[in-house]
Design an enzyme around this catalytic site. Sequence first.
Site, PDB file in Angstrom:
ATOM      1  N   LYS A  68      80.439  17.364   1.885  1.00  0.00           N
ATOM      2  CA  LYS A  68      81.043  17.720   3.180  1.00  0.00           C
ATOM      3  C   LYS A  68      82.557  17.218   3.299  1.00  0.00           C
ATOM      4  CE  LYS A  68      80.335  18.805   7.565  1.00  0.00           C
ATOM      5  NZ  LYS A  68      80.359  20.088   8.003  1.00  0.00           N
ATOM      6  N   TYR A  78      74.424   4.168   2.166  1.00  0.00           N
ATOM      7  CA  TYR A  78      73.267   3.500   1.989  1.00  0.00           C
ATOM      8  C   TYR A  78      73.833   2.355   1.345  1.00  0.00           C
ATOM      9  CZ  TYR A  78      70.216   7.198   2.709  1.00  0.00           C
ATOM     10  OH  TYR A  78      69.408   8.304   3.267  1.00  0.00           O
ATOM     11  N   ASP A 123      69.401  13.002   0.713  1.00  0.00           N
ATOM     12  CA  ASP A 123      68.340  12.578   1.290  1.00  0.00           C
ATOM     13  C   ASP A 123      67.654  13.564   2.275  1.00  0.00           C
ATOM     14  OD1 ASP A 123      66.181  11.043   2.551  1.00  0.00           O
ATOM     15  OD2 ASP A 123      67.620   9.708   3.501  1.00  0.00           O
ATOM     16  N   ASP A 180      76.551  21.966   5.423  1.00  0.00           N
ATOM     17  CA  ASP A 180      75.908  22.779   6.334  1.00  0.00           C
ATOM     18  C   ASP A 180      75.778  24.374   6.003  1.00  0.00           C
ATOM     19  OD1 ASP A 180      78.819  21.604   7.723  1.00  0.00           O
ATOM     20  OD2 ASP A 180      78.563  23.668   7.127  1.00  0.00           O
TER      21      ASP A 180
END
Length: 398
Positions: free
Chosen positions: A214, A147, A287, A263
């Site tokens: 992640k 972002y 988000d 995940d």
Amino acid sequence: MAEPVTVSDDGSLVVPDEPVVPYIEGDGTGVDIWPATRLVLDAAAARHGHKVGWVEVLAGAKAHAECGEWLPTETIEAFRRYRVGIKGPLTTPVGGGIRSLNVALRQILDLYVCLRPVRWFAGVPSPVKHPEKVDMVVFRENTEDVYAGFELAEGSPEAKKLIEYLADELGWEVRADSGLGLKPISTTGSKRLQRAALDYALSRGRRSVTLVHKGNIMKFTEGAFKAWGYELVAEEFADRAVGWDDCGGEPGDKLLVKDVIADAFLQQVLTRPDEYDVIATTNLNGDYISDALAAQVGGIGIAPGANVNSVTGHGIFEATHGTAPRYAGMDKVNPGSLLLSGVLLFEHLGWQEAADDVVRALEATIAEGVVTYDFARLMHDVTEVKTSEFAAAVVDHL
Ligand code: NAP
């Protein structure tokens, strides 16, 4: 007389009897949900001897119509000076100028925490069997990651130059017809976000903080976020919190800090959501996660949000939905998102009892089947009411 919220030498907020709170009514349905929200907040505050010194500041279409600017300097200065504020949804200006008013406000005031509590309200239609098991508070880093805005369009001279540089200097082969984006994740940005999550969890007696990342793929950004989280626990919170590996998942009377890959997290919040409590995560993960969790409890329409700088005490509390222009002025939509943002504002001010009252009254109103159209269409045997009637019903329950 209304006075500004200030910060003492030790960094805590000093809240006067009547704090000045700037508000942006919001575009579109702002004219419906803001008066409803204000009615309930004023009533709840008064029950505990508080009063809010509301002052209107302009932004969005209303500001553009009145003074030709989307985000007037006076509005920014008011938020800076008074430290806290609440805002309805704003129209995103199309073409030229500011990309997003919300992003601009976050950047200008360095509101690095995006706070999104997610819980279920009895009676709210949900797509899962046990929405009551979801009670999480997401701390999403708000200033960096993809972002940051460092993007180069495919085919641009800058992209070509960077692709050449990467090949020459690092031996990285990037396809010539690629667009490029940078994902900066800093120690500073990560630790201040994690610190805010840990402080929040400790001050509210929550059970755990989970670092969602992640890092199995992006080792030096997402993986570093995880590593810095545990480092922070050891450096600053060792007397009150403990990492999973240092206690085998048995934290005793300390706050447990653990981590999970994003995940796996998204699977587990569906299969065993009660294992998660406070979440600290990077911007893009945050988000996705906040909206996925909100959907899980049927709460997209009533999910609140806050953007906060935990050091300066600045905070803007906001509806997370948009302006829903087709319902503007119809006294129809659900004021829940803005109202619950007001609850976060009260919590920020230390008005916990008034905040709790609003939540209880909202729960009671929904539980007795008094709801706006969005819930009514998914529920049986309920009374559909207008925005203003819903607010009046919540006040009756206070
Ligand atoms: P939106 O305004 O959130 O509306 C999408 C749909 O969400 C509505 O049609 C309605 O669904 C439902 N909805 C929204 N607010 C609701 C409420 N208070 N109560 C019940 N249902 C509600 O999204 P959009 O139409 O994509 O965006 C419209 C404008 O808002 C754009 O200018 C966008 O940029 C801006 N926006 C601003 C913010 C912000 O300020 N934070 C956030 C997102 C979008 P149904 O019609 O199915 O009932």
